[in-house]
Design a protein around this motif. Structure first.
Motif, mmCIF file in Angstrom:
data_model
loop_
_atom_site.group_PDB
_atom_site.id
_atom_site.type_symbol
_atom_site.label_atom_id
_atom_site.label_comp_id
_atom_site.label_asym_id
_atom_site.label_seq_id
_atom_site.Cartn_x
_atom_site.Cartn_y
_atom_site.Cartn_z
ATOM 1 N N PRO A 43 0.799 -1.233 0.000
ATOM 2 C CA PRO A 43 0.000 0.000 0.000
ATOM 3 C C PRO A 43 0.831 1.283 0.000
ATOM 4 O O PRO A 43 0.455 2.256 -0.641
ATOM 5 N N LEU A 44 1.939 1.314 0.703
ATOM 6 C CA LEU A 44 2.738 2.536 0.728
ATOM 7 C C LEU A 44 3.331 2.828 -0.648
ATOM 8 O O LEU A 44 3.337 3.979 -1.081
ATOM 9 N N LEU A 45 3.792 1.807 -1.329
ATOM 10 C CA LEU A 45 4.338 2.005 -2.679
ATOM 11 C C LEU A 45 3.259 2.547 -3.605
ATOM 12 O O LEU A 45 3.503 3.477 -4.374
ATOM 13 N N PHE A 46 2.070 1.993 -3.515
ATOM 14 C CA PHE A 46 0.953 2.477 -4.325
ATOM 15 C C PHE A 46 0.675 3.948 -4.034
ATOM 16 O O PHE A 46 0.501 4.748 -4.949
ATOM 17 N N ASN A 47 0.674 4.325 -2.760
ATOM 18 C CA ASN A 47 0.424 5.723 -2.394
ATOM 19 C C ASN A 47 1.520 6.641 -2.915
ATOM 20 O O ASN A 47 1.234 7.758 -3.362
ATOM 21 N N TYR A 48 2.769 6.191 -2.883
ATOM 22 C CA TYR A 48 3.859 7.005 -3.428
ATOM 23 C C TYR A 48 3.680 7.235 -4.920
ATOM 24 O O TYR A 48 3.874 8.352 -5.412
ATOM 25 N N VAL A 49 3.311 6.188 -5.636
ATOM 26 C CA VAL A 49 3.080 6.319 -7.078
ATOM 27 C C VAL A 49 1.952 7.309 -7.340
ATOM 28 O O VAL A 49 2.059 8.194 -8.192
ATOM 29 N N ILE A 50 0.869 7.189 -6.598
ATOM 30 C CA ILE A 50 -0.274 8.084 -6.763
ATOM 31 C C ILE A 50 0.126 9.525 -6.448
ATOM 32 O O ILE A 50 -0.254 10.452 -7.173
ATOM 33 N N SER B 12 1.282 15.024 -8.241
ATOM 34 C CA SER B 12 2.221 16.136 -8.369
ATOM 35 C C SER B 12 2.426 16.510 -9.834
ATOM 36 O O SER B 12 2.482 17.696 -10.178
ATOM 37 N N MET B 13 2.534 15.508 -10.677
ATOM 38 C CA MET B 13 2.705 15.765 -12.104
ATOM 39 C C MET B 13 1.481 16.465 -12.686
ATOM 40 O O MET B 13 1.611 17.383 -13.498
ATOM 41 N N ASN B 14 0.302 16.040 -12.276
ATOM 42 C CA ASN B 14 -0.924 16.700 -12.738
ATOM 43 C C ASN B 14 -0.973 18.149 -12.279
ATOM 44 O O ASN B 14 -1.326 19.040 -13.063
ATOM 45 N N ALA C 295 -2.586 16.308 -0.940
ATOM 46 C CA ALA C 295 -2.594 16.541 0.511
ATOM 47 C C ALA C 295 -3.391 15.471 1.240
ATOM 48 O O ALA C 295 -2.969 14.980 2.299
ATOM 49 N N ILE C 296 -4.523 15.074 0.707
ATOM 50 C CA ILE C 296 -5.333 14.031 1.338
ATOM 51 C C ILE C 296 -4.577 12.710 1.350
ATOM 52 O O ILE C 296 -4.521 12.015 2.376
ATOM 53 N N THR C 297 -3.983 12.359 0.231
ATOM 54 C CA THR C 297 -3.242 11.097 0.154
ATOM 55 C C THR C 297 -2.032 11.121 1.079
ATOM 56 O O THR C 297 -1.745 10.127 1.751
ATOM 57 N N ALA C 298 -1.324 12.239 1.139
ATOM 58 C CA ALA C 298 -0.174 12.352 2.035
ATOM 59 C C ALA C 298 -0.602 12.256 3.499
ATOM 60 O O ALA C 298 0.081 11.624 4.305
ATOM 61 N N THR C 299 -1.731 12.839 3.831
ATOM 62 C CA THR C 299 -2.238 12.763 5.198
ATOM 63 C C THR C 299 -2.533 11.326 5.581
ATOM 64 O O THR C 299 -2.166 10.865 6.674
ATOM 65 N N VAL C 300 -3.180 10.596 4.696
ATOM 66 C CA VAL C 300 -3.493 9.197 4.977
ATOM 67 C C VAL C 300 -2.220 8.358 5.019
ATOM 68 O O VAL C 300 -2.074 7.483 5.870
ATOM 69 N N THR C 301 -1.284 8.639 4.122
ATOM 70 C CA THR C 301 -0.062 7.849 4.034
ATOM 71 C C THR C 301 0.834 8.066 5.245
ATOM 72 O O THR C 301 1.361 7.105 5.820
ATOM 73 N N PHE C 302 1.024 9.304 5.643
ATOM 74 C CA PHE C 302 1.988 9.612 6.692
ATOM 75 C C PHE C 302 1.359 9.948 8.045
ATOM 76 O O PHE C 302 2.034 9.910 9.059
ATOM 77 N N GLY C 303 0.076 10.256 8.069
ATOM 78 C CA GLY C 303 -0.559 10.706 9.305
ATOM 79 C C GLY C 303 -1.128 9.613 10.172
ATOM 80 O O GLY C 303 -1.374 9.826 11.355
ATOM 81 N N TYR C 304 -1.316 8.434 9.600
ATOM 82 C CA TYR C 304 -1.895 7.321 10.358
ATOM 83 C C TYR C 304 -0.881 6.217 10.525
ATOM 84 O O TYR C 304 -0.067 5.968 9.653
#
Length: 54
Positions: A8-15, A20-22, A43-52
């Motif tokens: 899951p973390l790898l998937f979130n990094y790719v997303i 960022s590219m978009n 920001a939402i994805t980063a919050t979920v990835t790193f905040g929990y």
């Protein structure tokens, strides 16, 4: 592609890279509402990835 979804973390990094590219694409074309949209998604994805705790 299954290997991507097994980590899951790898998937979130790719997303986040894609978001960022978009954002950069829309910023380069002067579309600030679209830029903000993709930055918000990032920001939402980063919050979920790193905040929990996983």
């Amino acid at each position: 592609m299954a290997w991507l979804f097994d980590k899951p973390l790898l998937f979130n990094y790719v997303i986040m890279v894609l978001y960022s590219m978009n954002a950069a694409w829309w910023a380069a074309h002067g579309k600030w509402a679209d830029t903000c949209y993709w930055l918000s998604a990032l920001a939402i994805t980063a919050t979920v990835t790193f905040g929990y705790k996983h």
